[in-house]
Design an enzyme around this catalytic site. Structure first.
Site, PDB file in Angstrom:
ATOM      1  CG  HIS A  13      -2.108  -0.909   1.033  1.00  0.00           C
ATOM      2  ND1 HIS A  13      -2.030  -2.246   1.307  1.00  0.00           N
ATOM      3  CD2 HIS A  13      -3.363  -0.693   0.590  1.00  0.00           C
ATOM      4  CE1 HIS A  13      -3.193  -2.814   1.053  1.00  0.00           C
ATOM      5  NE2 HIS A  13      -4.029  -1.897   0.598  1.00  0.00           N
ATOM      6  N   GLY A  14       2.065   1.200   0.454  1.00  0.00           N
ATOM      7  CA  GLY A  14       2.869   2.418   0.459  1.00  0.00           C
ATOM      8  C   GLY A  14       4.196   2.201   1.148  1.00  0.00           C
TER       9      GLY A  14
END
Lengths: 352, 489
Positions: free
Chosen positions: B325-326
């Site tokens: 996700h990041g």
């Protein structure tokens, strides 16, 4: 449900939406509202792009709401042949934008900086700076898709009053519901809906209703009081002020080194706002020091009878009728003070 | 280009017209491919080169894998695909993060190392299309299917604009077969597709951007503690925002695709009514969780190598899922918490169940609740509420800018820090409360149903009225061009 039922549902939805939109538009028009453009990131970025394509005498204006209201772009264009590039942002400090222009090696133009002391002399990282910073951060990320949407949106906004997000969006209308907030919570007050409008070139204008109705004017004055415009708390001093001024000087020097120029403008305000501003930001400690240390010229409205003869109906901005002669006089004063011409026809020397 | 923009409306109308003109099927597919490139290029045109690179390399690597019998060579061609795709993802997404952590590690060892901060722009949707192309080469390697002979079909599978930037993460078997035969939406598909597009836009524009973004952004952006009620409101607002933003995007994508005659897989199934975390992951971002299951969890050994190894595999999968996700430790913590809850749930499920009678307290709750629940569902209802509570705890790490802010927010939420000021205005808190209750009630009611089944039972005038209300609220909200949260992933 049969396919024909889905068709009927779609037609019904379309009919209701079209009827609603037509009724909604007619309703707001009947309430006396004029077209207003959303002064959002896209409109600002669209305007920001223009700074590379300007004539030497065509200024870029930065600052807060006072220069947006008081400098009438139509009059400016009529007088000089150029329309200024209006990059001022309501309720913000122009210092981040000045820094951005200074750090842009392609920019070599003339900058007029509107000074509203409470905003301009705010500390680094303050809310006023952050708001301006958001626009600056958005500009390089303004995608082709967003640019195309902006142009399509512009056509719609030129025709429909209800597309004014600041006044008629669902959130804006919900914020106007008379719901008491919890004690101790700061709630940003609502400006009267009839206060004014924004034109496609980012000019702010008071509405006819505002000018005719003192109750609306008092509504705006109430907001200024609520936001502390009448407070007399002294502005920053010491190192904080020194750092602010030296950062401005750095930006001014960079622009001048490339052949550009910076002129500071102190636009009019009226009692009681002017009285409070005089106490909080004494001229010699702020305005005079700014000019002295940056070496840039400045025009303070109190120094010129032709600029100080007006009364601001909301204590802070000029009426539409007054902005016209004010702008004419301002152009002349800038030309005289800086020994330049801002007119199209002449070969324009740079402001010194 | 985003679905919630005027540019997209114009683009979509023109594409629908083109797609319904009497061109050959090949021409229509070329139109779709060019339109998809345009859709992507309108963000940042140079990044289209990465998309091309990924498409061309994976197309040819899959062909080489399929024609080679030699194990080493097959592995080598697969490695080329993996290195290219994961290399691009690592450089663009994790380059800065890795450098930052390397610098910190050096500093902790007393070595002064100061690297220039890399100025890397993350190409939109790289995490999504990387997973799409990877699944294709891996499946060809596993001999699940033969490589697609048509480059056009393969390129369209990778680039097809509805799923390109934020999913659903499609598998080759989902989409490639649909490109082989001429397809055109039936009247029903067109209408249902438009309805889904309206529903997705309503979720995104009205709920996520219009109502929930402001309170969530405001409180999570504050550098100081706030009142517990404000902290909870912000977390619940973000919880609703991220669901409506992401599920809204997927719903738009499915609707848009249906209007063109193609079906995309379901990505959300009312996750806030999940009972437990394994149920949550069967309902939230389904195409990602199944991807991680098939290409990470099972290859790691899944649950085939004993209990201890199963827990380790679960944790590795969720930690990497979080990192997907990041590039931030907060996402790793978020994934780690989900992994931990999944492990605990698995542990509890392993304990033999005892027979339990409904208590008087349960009956009282049944009578008091506003949501119609049956006695036998009560424990499920309470478990769903408890799951949602834990999911909200994990969202704190997902949304907070750093670990310190997340901890501060949690301390506020649980009343450890009580002196924080009240920040949110009453109307904002009312909005959050209404949306939270409405969202949970809807998810609970729809838990075992589908949107299609429920709406197909409505009379046409009711469907038409609901449709018009959604459209009117979209028009009134006027937040037309903000990006979807998942684009940054």
């Amino acid at each position: 449900m049969e396919t024909s039922d889905y068709k009927k549902a779609a037609w019904l939805a379309l009919a209701i939406v079209l009827l609603f939109v037509a009724g909604w538009e007619i309703y707001w028009r009947n309430q006396g509202f004029a077209l207003s453009f959303n002064d959002d990131e896209s409109l600002w970025s669209h305007t920001r792009k223009k700074i590379y394509d300007i004539a030497p005498g065509q200024p870029v204006i930065i600052g807060s709401s006072r220069v947006k209201f008081d400098i009438d772009q139509e009059t400016w264009e009529k007088e000089t042949g150029y329309q200024p590039v209006q990059l001022a942002l309501v309720g913000t400090s122009p210092r981040p934008i000045l820094r951005d222009l200074a750090n842009d090696p392609k920019f070599k133009g003339t900058v007029l900086v509107g000074i509203t002391e409470g905003l301009f002399f705010s500390a680094d990282g303050s809310f006023m700076e952050e708001r301006a910073g958001k626009r600056l951060a958005f500009y390089p990320r303004w995608s082709l898709s967003q640019q195309a949407s902006f142009h399509l949106n512009h056509i719609l906004e030129s025709n429909f009053i209800f597309l004014d997000e600041e006044r008629f969006s669902l959130n804006s209308l919900l914020k106007r519901l008379p719901i008491e907030s919890r004690p101790g919570v700061f709630v940003f007050p609502n400006f009267p809906m009839h206060m004014g409008y924004t034109t496609a070139n980012r000019q702010e204008v008071f509405s006819d209703t505002f000018m005719a109705d003192t109750a609306v004017q008092h509504g705006v004055q109430y907001v200024w009081s609520y936001l502390g415009m009448l407070g007399t708390k002294p502005g920053f001093s010491g190192d904080t002020l020194t750092n602010i001024i030296s950062s401005v000087k750095e930006s001014v020097d960079k622009i001048r080194a490339r052949g550009g120029s910076v002129t500071f403008l102190r636009m009019p305000s009226s009692d009681p706002a002017w009285s409070a501003e005089k106490q909080s930001y004494p001229r010699e400690l702020f305005w005079d020091r700014l000019l002295r240390e940056t070496g840039a010229p400045g025009i303070h409205f109190t120094d010129y009878p032709e600029l100080s003869k007006y009364v601001c109906p909301d204590w802070s901005h000029l009426s539409p009728a007054d902005t016209k002669p004010f702008t004419k006089d301002l152009i002349r004063i800038i030309e005289e003070k800086n020994r330049v011409t801002l007119h199209k026809t002449s070969a324009t020397p740079k402001i010194q | 280009m985003v679905f919630n923009s005027y540019t997209f409306i114009l683009f979509f109308i023109l594409l629908l017209v083109l797609h319904n003109l009497p061109f050959s099927w090949k021409t229509k597919k070329i139109n779709l491919l060019l339109a998809s490139y345009l859709f992507y290029a309108l963000w940042n045109p140079p990044f289209i080169l990465l998309l091309w690179l990924s498409t061309v390399v994976d197309y040819y690597m899959a062909r080489l894998i399929s024609v080679t019998e030699d194990k080493m060579r097959r592995r080598m061609w697969l490695a080329v695909s993996l290195v290219l795709n994961l290399g691009m993802l690592s450089y663009f997404k994790y380059g800065g993060f890795l450098l930052e952590n390397f610098t910190a590690l050096m500093a902790s060892m007393g070595i002064a190392f100061q690297a220039v901060k890399p100025d890397i722009i993350l190409p939109v949707g790289i995490s999504f299309y990387t997973f799409v192309t990877l699944s294709y080469t891996i499946d060809v390697y596993r001999r699940k299917f033969a490589p697609e002979p048509s480059f056009l079909n393969f390129a369209l599978f990778v680039t097809y604009f509805p799923h390109l930037v934020a999913g659903p993460i499609v598998r080759p078997e989902d989409l490639i077969p649909q490109f082989k035969e001429p397809r055109k939406a039936t009247s029903y598909q067109m209408l249902w597709g438009l309805f889904l597009l309206s529903l997705g836009l309503f979720m995104k524009v009205v709920i996520a951007d219009g109502w929930m973004a402001e309170p969530a952004d405001f409180i999570f952006g504050l550098p100081f503690p706030v009142n517990p009620l404000d902290a909870w409101s912000a977390v619940l607002a973000f919880s609703a925002q991220i669901f409506c933003d992401f599920a809204g995007y997927s719903t738009c994508a499915i609707g848009v695709s249906l209007c063109l005659g193609f079906t995309l897989p379901e990505n959300f199934r009312f996750p806030y009514a999940a009972i437990g975390f394994s149920d949550f992951w069967r309902r939230w971002h389904i195409t990602l969780s199944t991807w991680l299951r098939d290409y990470l969890y099972i290859p790691l050994g899944g649950n085939r190598s004993g209990s201890f190894r199963t827990y380790i595999n679960l944790m590795i999968t969720m930690l990497l899922g979080g990192l997907w996700h990041g590039a931030s430790w907060n996402f790793v913590i978020w994934g780690g918490l989900h992994g931990l809850f999944l492990c605990i749930e698995r542990l509890i499920r392993g304990i033999p169940k005892k027979q339990k009678n409904t208590s008087l307290a349960e009956d009282l709750v049944i009578q008091a609740t506003l949501i119609p629940i049956r006695s036998k569902n009560l424990s499920g209802f309470l478990l769903a509420l408890f799951t949602l509570f834990l999911v909200n705890i994990t969202w704190v790490f997902f949304r907070s800018p750093d670990f310190g802010s997340a901890m501060r927010m949690l301390l506020c939420m649980f009343g450890v820090i009580t002196e924080g000021p009240k920040m949110l205005a009453t109307p904002d808190m009312i909005k959050v409360a209404i949306v939270t209750v409405a969202l949970f009630s809807t998810h609970w009611y729809m838990r075992d149903k589908s949107v299609k089944a429920v709406f197909s039972r409505f009379p046409w005038w009711l469907l038409g009225t609901i449709w018009s209300i959604m459209l009117i609220l979209i028009i009134l909200t006027q937040k037309s061009t903000s990006s979807f949260i998942y684009f940054q992933f």
